[in-house]
Design an enzyme around this catalytic site. Sequence first.
Site, PDB file in Angstrom:
ATOM      1  N   SER A  17       0.791  -1.232   0.000  1.00  0.00           N
ATOM      2  CA  SER A  17       0.000   0.000   0.000  1.00  0.00           C
ATOM      3  C   SER A  17       0.824   1.283   0.000  1.00  0.00           C
ATOM      4  O   SER A  17       0.266   2.363  -0.218  1.00  0.00           O
ATOM      5  CB  SER A  17      -0.957   0.016   1.196  1.00  0.00           C
ATOM      6  N   LYS A  45       0.522   3.323  -3.067  1.00  0.00           N
ATOM      7  CA  LYS A  45      -0.601   4.249  -3.269  1.00  0.00           C
ATOM      8  C   LYS A  45      -0.140   5.697  -3.268  1.00  0.00           C
ATOM      9  O   LYS A  45      -0.779   6.558  -3.880  1.00  0.00           O
ATOM     10  CB  LYS A  45      -1.664   4.009  -2.198  1.00  0.00           C
ATOM     11  N   TYR A  53      -3.090  -2.427 -10.613  1.00  0.00           N
ATOM     12  CA  TYR A  53      -3.075  -2.277  -9.151  1.00  0.00           C
ATOM     13  C   TYR A  53      -2.270  -3.394  -8.492  1.00  0.00           C
ATOM     14  O   TYR A  53      -1.436  -3.141  -7.614  1.00  0.00           O
ATOM     15  CB  TYR A  53      -4.508  -2.271  -8.627  1.00  0.00           C
ATOM     16  N   TYR A 108      -4.204   3.072   7.894  1.00  0.00           N
ATOM     17  CA  TYR A 108      -5.491   2.385   7.845  1.00  0.00           C
ATOM     18  C   TYR A 108      -6.410   2.880   8.966  1.00  0.00           C
ATOM     19  O   TYR A 108      -6.412   4.074   9.285  1.00  0.00           O
ATOM     20  CB  TYR A 108      -5.292   0.866   7.899  1.00  0.00           C
ATOM     21  N   VAL A 135       1.035  -3.787   3.883  1.00  0.00           N
ATOM     22  CA  VAL A 135       0.976  -5.093   4.540  1.00  0.00           C
ATOM     23  C   VAL A 135       2.198  -5.950   4.235  1.00  0.00           C
ATOM     24  O   VAL A 135       2.327  -7.050   4.781  1.00  0.00           O
ATOM     25  CB  VAL A 135      -0.318  -5.857   4.179  1.00  0.00           C
TER      26      VAL A 135
END
Length: 317
Positions: free
Chosen positions: A74, A77, A201, A253, A271
């Site tokens: 992540s 992102k 992605y 998160y 993660v």
Amino acid sequence: MLLAGGTGVVTQELLKDALKYGKCFVRNGNTANYIPELQRVNKYQLGICAVGFDGDLPEVVEVGDSRVPFTIQSISKIISLILAVRDRGPDYLFHDKVGVEPTGDPFNSIVKLETKSRPFNPFINAGAIAVASCINGTSADEKFDRFLELTRKLCNNKEISLNESVYQSEKETGDRNRALAYYLKASGVLEGDVEECLDLYFRMCSVSVTALDIANLSAVLANQGKCPFSKEMLIEPHSAKAIRALMLTCGMYDGSGEFAMSVGFPAKSGVGGGIAVPLVGRMGIGVFGPSLDEKGNSIGGIKMLEFLSEKLDYQLF
């Protein structure tokens, strides 16, 4: 080497103490078992790196498993968001595609999409998938090549590449992300072909990096978008500022609020065990620790950052 930070300095000894403290908590977590390739990673690995840029030349201090490759997950992102903002502009992206508010829900939750089709922020999975659909290119290959080129520049590492086995593992087991993507398509948020967007992605999440690479990325964000090594402006300063703000409110998160209180740094986790931390005008920090808490954040990584926050007396609050 010494890196300025708050009322203290970051030294190798300080990072060693932070590493020792963080290791005390690693046993309490687990690797990301819903991705088979990540489940096999040794959860007891832990490393941290700091890249400072107060002087003419950047300084690097690192300890532990700071050169062990892991997948960016992540933290990617951040990079896809930079590309999408470049391609479509912040007004279009943050008004038509994603919001900028924390959700309080798990990163892969679909709940909020049922009441508000636009994802709450670009750092949850639904938001990142929507952002990925806004990256320009005639194919997933072209879009990924652009992403990889920018990643290598931001991380100051021309050797960064795709981890093919993790990519295939994510693609084969990514049914929840697939559900999110099709929901976004039905709601008119996701652009283009759903499977092509998902392929992009999954590939972006599966790029291999190290804690040093993440520290370099963080240093660019902390240096108002300028690479401390090449001196090239890689991110518009206003975009770097917006990304740091999103990292503070949404980057960990549904544990972002607790992290802001206990650590007080802007941060983005993945993660794979990574955490990116930009400390404005001072340094970038990169962490690797694949033992995760129930939120999906590195347990050892958070504890090391808590230790540094206390010792350096540097918090936004």
